[in-house]
Design a protein around this motif. Structure first.
Motif, PDB file in Angstrom:
ATOM      1  N   GLN A 413       0.844  -1.193   0.000  1.00 53.34           N
ATOM      2  CA  GLN A 413       0.000   0.000   0.000  1.00 53.34           C
ATOM      3  C   GLN A 413       0.880   1.244   0.000  1.00 53.34           C
ATOM      4  N   GLU A 414       0.803   1.981  -1.114  1.00 53.64           N
ATOM      5  CA  GLU A 414       1.585   3.201  -1.293  1.00 53.64           C
ATOM      6  C   GLU A 414       0.703   4.399  -0.942  1.00 53.64           C
ATOM      7  N   GLN A 415       1.127   5.152   0.042  1.00 57.65           N
ATOM      8  CA  GLN A 415       0.332   6.273   0.536  1.00 57.65           C
ATOM      9  C   GLN A 415       0.725   7.550  -0.206  1.00 57.65           C
ATOM     10  N   ILE A 416      -0.224   8.087  -0.987  1.00 55.05           N
ATOM     11  CA  ILE A 416       0.030   9.254  -1.829  1.00 55.05           C
ATOM     12  C   ILE A 416      -0.880  10.393  -1.380  1.00 55.05           C
ATOM     13  N   PRO A 417      -0.339  11.537  -0.964  1.00 53.59           N
ATOM     14  CA  PRO A 417      -1.180  12.657  -0.546  1.00 53.59           C
ATOM     15  C   PRO A 417      -1.693  13.451  -1.752  1.00 53.59           C
ATOM     16  N   GLY A 418      -2.724  14.234  -1.497  1.00 52.65           N
ATOM     17  CA  GLY A 418      -3.220  15.139  -2.515  1.00 52.65           C
ATOM     18  C   GLY A 418      -4.082  14.464  -3.573  1.00 52.65           C
ATOM     19  N   LYS A 419      -4.258  15.180  -4.679  1.00 52.59           N
ATOM     20  CA  LYS A 419      -5.029  14.678  -5.816  1.00 52.59           C
ATOM     21  C   LYS A 419      -4.049  14.060  -6.807  1.00 52.59           C
ATOM     22  N   TRP A 420      -4.015  12.717  -6.863  1.00 48.89           N
ATOM     23  CA  TRP A 420      -2.958  12.035  -7.598  1.00 48.89           C
ATOM     24  C   TRP A 420      -3.493  11.223  -8.770  1.00 48.89           C
ATOM     25  N   LYS A 421      -2.563  10.901  -9.674  1.00 43.44           N
ATOM     26  CA  LYS A 421      -2.894  10.113 -10.850  1.00 43.44           C
ATOM     27  C   LYS A 421      -1.689   9.255 -11.222  1.00 43.44           C
ATOM     28  N   VAL A 422      -1.927   7.968 -11.472  1.00 44.57           N
ATOM     29  CA  VAL A 422      -0.857   7.057 -11.864  1.00 44.57           C
ATOM     30  C   VAL A 422      -0.536   7.262 -13.345  1.00 44.57           C
ATOM     31  N   GLU A 423       0.738   7.467 -13.638  1.00 46.01           N
ATOM     32  CA  GLU A 423       1.170   7.621 -15.033  1.00 46.01           C
ATOM     33  C   GLU A 423       1.474   6.272 -15.668  1.00 46.01           C
ATOM     34  N   SER A 424       2.171   5.423 -14.919  1.00 48.11           N
ATOM     35  CA  SER A 424       2.527   4.096 -15.429  1.00 48.11           C
ATOM     36  C   SER A 424       2.730   3.154 -14.264  1.00 48.11           C
ATOM     37  N   ALA A 425       2.538   1.851 -14.522  1.00 49.84           N
ATOM     38  CA  ALA A 425       2.754   0.829 -13.498  1.00 49.84           C
ATOM     39  C   ALA A 425       3.000  -0.502 -14.191  1.00 49.84           C
ATOM     40  N   SER A 426       3.980  -1.265 -13.698  1.00 50.41           N
ATOM     41  CA  SER A 426       4.303  -2.560 -14.299  1.00 50.41           C
ATOM     42  C   SER A 426       3.415  -3.668 -13.763  1.00 50.41           C
ATOM     43  N   GLY A 427       2.556  -3.384 -12.773  1.00 50.81           N
ATOM     44  CA  GLY A 427       1.644  -4.378 -12.219  1.00 50.81           C
ATOM     45  C   GLY A 427       0.263  -3.789 -12.036  1.00 50.81           C
ATOM     46  N   LYS A 428      -0.714  -4.673 -11.837  1.00 51.70           N
ATOM     47  CA  LYS A 428      -2.089  -4.223 -11.640  1.00 51.70           C
ATOM     48  C   LYS A 428      -2.213  -3.547 -10.282  1.00 51.70           C
ATOM     49  N   TRP A 429      -2.973  -2.444 -10.263  1.00 51.52           N
ATOM     50  CA  TRP A 429      -3.121  -1.693  -9.024  1.00 51.52           C
ATOM     51  C   TRP A 429      -4.582  -1.309  -8.807  1.00 51.52           C
ATOM     52  N   ASN A 430      -4.896  -0.935  -7.540  1.00 53.14           N
ATOM     53  CA  ASN A 430      -6.237  -0.484  -7.173  1.00 53.14           C
ATOM     54  C   ASN A 430      -6.124   0.750  -6.284  1.00 53.14           C
ATOM     55  N   LYS A 431      -7.108   1.623  -6.419  1.00 55.48           N
ATOM     56  CA  LYS A 431      -7.204   2.775  -5.526  1.00 55.48           C
ATOM     57  C   LYS A 431      -8.166   2.382  -4.412  1.00 55.48           C
ATOM     58  N   VAL A 432      -7.631   1.952  -3.285  1.00 56.87           N
ATOM     59  CA  VAL A 432      -8.474   1.417  -2.211  1.00 56.87           C
ATOM     60  C   VAL A 432      -9.043   2.514  -1.311  1.00 56.87           C
ATOM     61  N   SER A 433      -8.446   3.703  -1.341  1.00 55.54           N
ATOM     62  CA  SER A 433      -8.984   4.853  -0.617  1.00 55.54           C
ATOM     63  C   SER A 433      -8.418   6.108  -1.255  1.00 55.54           C
ATOM     64  N   ALA A 434      -8.806   7.265  -0.750  1.00 62.77           N
ATOM     65  CA  ALA A 434      -8.418   8.521  -1.379  1.00 62.77           C
ATOM     66  C   ALA A 434      -6.914   8.703  -1.458  1.00 62.77           C
ATOM     67  N   ASN A 435      -6.172   8.138  -0.508  1.00 63.37           N
ATOM     68  CA  ASN A 435      -4.723   8.357  -0.464  1.00 63.37           C
ATOM     69  C   ASN A 435      -3.905   7.080  -0.498  1.00 63.37           C
ATOM     70  N   VAL A 436      -4.504   5.966  -0.956  1.00 63.90           N
ATOM     71  CA  VAL A 436      -3.781   4.695  -0.961  1.00 63.90           C
ATOM     72  C   VAL A 436      -3.863   4.027  -2.322  1.00 63.90           C
TER      73      VAL A 436
END
Length: 462
Positions: A413-436
């Protein structure tokens, strides 16, 4: 000063106005915050008209402002006008303090022989720090072997005493009910979870430990355990104790019932709980339940800008189960401490301990038992820049190693503050909450330590 030895020639502890009384069973509603509601009944012979009675054998931790007294026999004919609580307890220090300005007998070394002693009459001048005495016209503050007191001061005893001033127009023989809060009586919850070798199921049992340091014994008490968080304005108890004893009680399954927004557990049998004693009883019958193990890593994804070398991230070992009747439980679980073990043939191994929060029926319990030994994550910042006044861009490389012989699933679980957007990822990901941002990764064994590499980049505006 050497330890004082209190010598009392004669002590009359029974005051003349204490009426004959019979003690009835006591009811204790014990909270987990170390406070209990005590309800007891005493049958006494009361004076006719105005008078007073003395009630001894009260807890030293009684909160006097919570005391309520009424007649069970004839409520309308008994008026409690007021009461006085003598809370100062008999001890060497209080006895000496009560004799300031009075004469006592000191036992002193004679100063001539090794074992010689002399007696001297002296007046107590002060008890602050080293006691001071007036002896033979001079102030003395030297060593004292013991002190002999001529009498026991009024209203000073080993336990608090309650004096009731009342007016009785009813029968002489009446049953009085006393209800009050007392500190230093509490209970705690302990759970034992024993997993099978595969780690897929476990035997769960729950034990309640009752403790009494109130300064009073409770014999054959009817006990109820209150689980919840009642708000309380706690007063300072009269006296507190620190010693412990342990005793196992008869175990039996107990059902809970709702009380306001809390839960109440009634012990099936009366128990005796002596002062300075702890007693343990089984609150739940053991149940075999399915358990789930998860390896979890949590880290801040926004770099500080000072990362020069790779950083290591440890993975937490989480164990979870659901509290439902279908899975073998289905009763409200009070907060407590859970200790996990694993059975391997004839051997039993301790896996870790964790606090278990109160868990309602249907809720999921999740506990952190420790950290994984054979799996680790190395974190490397591959890009980081400030793209605006409050916006940033970052990229990470996560190097995951698995020293086990089988593949292992981990959750990052990567904790990202603010209004974020993933540019690229080598694996499947999910936005499980506003900052995770969450990755669920199956990590194969790492031959010769070669890691599985996961990369991702994002931008965010704070």
């Amino acid at each position: 000063m050497k330890k004082l030895l209190v010598v009392l020639a004669a002590i009359i502890l029974t005051p003349s106005n204490l009426m004959a009384q019979d003690s009835e069973p006591v009811r204790l509603v014990i909270q987990q915050n170390g406070q209990a509601l005590v309800t007891e009944q005493r049958t006494l012979t009361l004076p006719k008209g105005p008078g007073q009675i003395v009630l001894p054998n009260l807890p030293a931790s009684l909160e006097a402002q919570t005391l309520q007294v009424h007649s069970k026999t004839s409520p309308k004919s008994l008026e409690i006008q007021d009461f006085a609580l003598d809370a100062e307890l008999l001890s060497p220090s209080t006895l000496l303090r009560r004799h300031v300005g009075k004469q006592v007998t000191l036992i002193l070394p004679d100063g001539k022989t090794r074992d010689g002693r002399i007696q001297k009459e002296a007046t107590v001048l002060s008890t602050d720090e080293t006691p001071l005495f007036l002896m033979d016209g001079r102030v003395y503050s030297g060593p004292v072997e013991s002190i002999s007191y001529p009498e026991l001061p009024e209203n000073l005893g080993p336990k608090p005493r309650l004096t009731l001033n009342l007016v009785n127009s009813g029968p002489a023989r009446q049953a009085l009910e006393l209800c009050y809060l007392a500190q230093e009586i509490g209970w705690s919850m302990d759970y034992v979870l024993t997993m099978n070798k595969a780690g897929s199921s476990a035997l769960l049992s729950g034990w309640a430990t009752l403790s009494n340091r109130s300064g009073r014994d409770f014999k054959n008490a009817r006990v109820e355990l209150l689980a919840g968080e009642p708000r309380t304005e706690r007063a300072m108890p009269i006296r507190a104790f620190a010693a412990k004893a342990a005793l196992m009680a008869d175990s039996a399954n107990m059902q809970s019932e709702e009380l306001f927004e809390y839960h109440l557990y009634r012990l099936p049998k009366p128990i005796s709980l002596s002062d300075q004693q702890s007693r343990q009883t089984q609150l739940f019958e053991s149940a075999t339940i399915p358990v789930t193990r998860k390896l979890l890593g949590r880290a801040s994804a926004l770099p500080s800008g000072r990362e020069a070398d790779p950083t290591k991230e440890n993975l937490d070992v989480l164990l979870s189960f659901r509290n439902t009747a279908a899975l073998g439980l289905g009763a409200p679980m009070p907060k407590g401490t859970l200790r996990a073990f694993q059975v391997d043939g004839e051997s039993r191994h301790f896996l870790g301990a964790a606090p278990l929060d109160r868990t309602a029926v249907g809720s999921l319990a999740e506990l952190r038992l420790g950290q994984a030994f054979d799996l680790s994550v190395e974190r490397v910042v591959t890009d980081y820049e400030k793209t605006g006044k409050n916006s940033y861009r970052a990229a990470w490389e996560l190097r995951i190693t698995n020293a086990k012989k089988q593949s292992q699933q981990i959750v990052l679980q990567e904790q990202i503050p603010g209004k974020w957007k993933v540019e690229s990822a080598s694996g499947k990901w999910n936005k499980v909450s506003a900052n995770v941002l969450e990755f669920v990764v199956d990590v194969p064994p790492s031959p010769e330590g070669k890691p599985l590499v996961l990369t991702y980049s994002f931008n965010t505006e704070l």
